[in-house]
Design a protein around this motif. Sequence first.
Motif, PDB file in Angstrom:
ATOM      1  N   MET A   1      48.996  24.156  23.593  1.00  0.00           N
ATOM      2  CA  MET A   1      49.406  24.427  22.220  1.00  0.00           C
ATOM      3  C   MET A   1      49.323  25.935  22.000  1.00  0.00           C
ATOM      4  N   SER A   2      50.289  26.470  21.260  1.00  0.00           N
ATOM      5  CA  SER A   2      50.268  27.900  20.994  1.00  0.00           C
ATOM      6  C   SER A   2      49.105  28.240  20.060  1.00  0.00           C
ATOM      7  N   GLN A   3      48.717  29.486  20.088  1.00  0.00           N
ATOM      8  CA  GLN A   3      47.586  29.911  19.249  1.00  0.00           C
ATOM      9  C   GLN A   3      47.893  29.775  17.763  1.00  0.00           C
ATOM     10  N   THR A   4      49.141  30.007  17.390  1.00  0.00           N
ATOM     11  CA  THR A   4      49.505  29.886  15.980  1.00  0.00           C
ATOM     12  C   THR A   4      49.394  28.436  15.512  1.00  0.00           C
ATOM     13  N   LEU A   5      49.886  27.503  16.322  1.00  0.00           N
ATOM     14  CA  LEU A   5      49.781  26.088  15.958  1.00  0.00           C
ATOM     15  C   LEU A   5      48.326  25.629  15.934  1.00  0.00           C
ATOM     16  N   GLU A   6      47.539  26.151  16.853  1.00  0.00           N
ATOM     17  CA  GLU A   6      46.114  25.807  16.862  1.00  0.00           C
ATOM     18  C   GLU A   6      45.420  26.331  15.598  1.00  0.00           C
ATOM     19  N   SER A   7      45.776  27.538  15.188  1.00  0.00           N
ATOM     20  CA  SER A   7      45.200  28.108  13.969  1.00  0.00           C
ATOM     21  C   SER A   7      45.602  27.290  12.745  1.00  0.00           C
ATOM     22  N   LEU A   8      46.867  26.890  12.682  1.00  0.00           N
ATOM     23  CA  LEU A   8      47.333  26.046  11.573  1.00  0.00           C
ATOM     24  C   LEU A   8      46.622  24.698  11.570  1.00  0.00           C
ATOM     25  N   SER A   9      46.447  24.132  12.747  1.00  0.00           N
ATOM     26  CA  SER A   9      45.769  22.844  12.866  1.00  0.00           C
ATOM     27  C   SER A   9      44.315  22.939  12.412  1.00  0.00           C
ATOM     28  N   ASN A  10      43.628  23.991  12.841  1.00  0.00           N
ATOM     29  CA  ASN A  10      42.240  24.176  12.407  1.00  0.00           C
ATOM     30  C   ASN A  10      42.156  24.339  10.895  1.00  0.00           C
ATOM     31  N   VAL A  41      40.065  29.805  -4.541  1.00  0.00           N
ATOM     32  CA  VAL A  41      39.003  30.683  -4.026  1.00  0.00           C
ATOM     33  C   VAL A  41      38.201  29.953  -2.942  1.00  0.00           C
ATOM     34  N   ALA A  42      37.881  28.690  -3.175  1.00  0.00           N
ATOM     35  CA  ALA A  42      37.149  27.912  -2.175  1.00  0.00           C
ATOM     36  C   ALA A  42      37.960  27.789  -0.886  1.00  0.00           C
ATOM     37  N   ALA A  43      39.274  27.610  -1.005  1.00  0.00           N
ATOM     38  CA  ALA A  43      40.126  27.507   0.176  1.00  0.00           C
ATOM     39  C   ALA A  43      40.153  28.818   0.958  1.00  0.00           C
ATOM     40  N   LEU A  44      40.207  29.928   0.255  1.00  0.00           N
ATOM     41  CA  LEU A  44      40.209  31.222   0.939  1.00  0.00           C
ATOM     42  C   LEU A  44      38.874  31.482   1.628  1.00  0.00           C
ATOM     43  N   VAL A  45      37.784  31.162   0.969  1.00  0.00           N
ATOM     44  CA  VAL A  45      36.457  31.331   1.583  1.00  0.00           C
ATOM     45  C   VAL A  45      36.309  30.411   2.794  1.00  0.00           C
ATOM     46  N   ALA A  46      36.725  29.161   2.646  1.00  0.00           N
ATOM     47  CA  ALA A  46      36.662  28.221   3.770  1.00  0.00           C
ATOM     48  C   ALA A  46      37.566  28.688   4.902  1.00  0.00           C
ATOM     49  N   GLY A  47      38.696  29.272   4.582  1.00  0.00           N
ATOM     50  CA  GLY A  47      39.596  29.808   5.603  1.00  0.00           C
ATOM     51  C   GLY A  47      38.960  30.938   6.387  1.00  0.00           C
ATOM     52  N   VAL A  48      38.247  31.812   5.696  1.00  0.00           N
ATOM     53  CA  VAL A  48      37.543  32.904   6.378  1.00  0.00           C
ATOM     54  C   VAL A  48      36.507  32.334   7.347  1.00  0.00           C
ATOM     55  N   TRP A  57      33.959  36.843  14.554  1.00  0.00           N
ATOM     56  CA  TRP A  57      34.434  37.837  13.591  1.00  0.00           C
ATOM     57  C   TRP A  57      35.513  38.726  14.183  1.00  0.00           C
ATOM     58  N   ASP A  58      35.576  38.827  15.527  1.00  0.00           N
ATOM     59  CA  ASP A  58      36.624  39.615  16.166  1.00  0.00           C
ATOM     60  C   ASP A  58      38.003  38.989  15.975  1.00  0.00           C
ATOM     61  N   GLN A  59      38.037  37.715  15.633  1.00  0.00           N
ATOM     62  CA  GLN A  59      39.296  37.000  15.435  1.00  0.00           C
ATOM     63  C   GLN A  59      40.122  37.622  14.307  1.00  0.00           C
ATOM     64  N   PHE A  60      39.484  38.318  13.387  1.00  0.00           N
ATOM     65  CA  PHE A  60      40.199  38.901  12.252  1.00  0.00           C
ATOM     66  C   PHE A  60      41.124  40.047  12.669  1.00  0.00           C
ATOM     67  N   GLN A  61      41.013  40.493  13.926  1.00  0.00           N
ATOM     68  CA  GLN A  61      41.905  41.538  14.422  1.00  0.00           C
ATOM     69  C   GLN A  61      43.314  40.999  14.648  1.00  0.00           C
ATOM     70  N   HIS A  62      43.435  39.686  14.724  1.00  0.00           N
ATOM     71  CA  HIS A  62      44.734  39.048  14.957  1.00  0.00           C
ATOM     72  C   HIS A  62      45.279  38.574  13.609  1.00  0.00           C
ATOM     73  N   GLY A  63      46.022  39.426  12.952  1.00  0.00           N
ATOM     74  CA  GLY A  63      46.482  39.164  11.594  1.00  0.00           C
ATOM     75  C   GLY A  63      47.301  37.904  11.438  1.00  0.00           C
ATOM     76  N   GLN A  64      48.187  37.633  12.397  1.00  0.00           N
ATOM     77  CA  GLN A  64      49.046  36.455  12.284  1.00  0.00           C
ATOM     78  C   GLN A  64      48.227  35.172  12.377  1.00  0.00           C
ATOM     79  N   LEU A  65      47.255  35.136  13.292  1.00  0.00           N
ATOM     80  CA  LEU A  65      46.427  33.942  13.444  1.00  0.00           C
ATOM     81  C   LEU A  65      45.507  33.755  12.242  1.00  0.00           C
ATOM     82  N   THR A  66      44.988  34.840  11.721  1.00  0.00           N
ATOM     83  CA  THR A  66      44.137  34.776  10.529  1.00  0.00           C
ATOM     84  C   THR A  66      44.933  34.255   9.339  1.00  0.00           C
TER      85      THR A  66
END
Length: 107
Positions: A1-10, A41-48, A57-66
């Motif tokens: 699975m691509s990383q983008t689809l995995e991020s969406l799934s998570n 707000v809860a969704a954004l916090v849960a997303g972070v 925390w290094d994952q935030f360097q990948h803007g598209q996946l975040t």
Amino acid sequence: MSQTLESLSNGAQVGAVLPLLTAVVQKPAWSAKYKKVVAVVAALVAGVFAVAADGGWDQFQHGQLTAATLLGVLAASQTSYDLVWKPSKLAPMIEALTTKKTTRQAE
């Protein structure tokens, strides 16, 4: 699975159960607008937290996946609330159960 689809799934997995957790905080007497703000707000916090749990925390360097994870949580939380949790009366029931009643309301 691509990383983008995995991020969406998570994000979707977190978002699907988030309305039940948000219902613990929300109160039945709140306006619909205020409840929506709390939910977003809860969704954004849960997303972070979902992004951090997935790749640290290094994952935030990948803007598209975040962005994919954050949008996945937001979309899934709003959709699951509107299509599942609200019609089933489970989220409103949790709101009512977790609301403290004042002495006036108890009478």
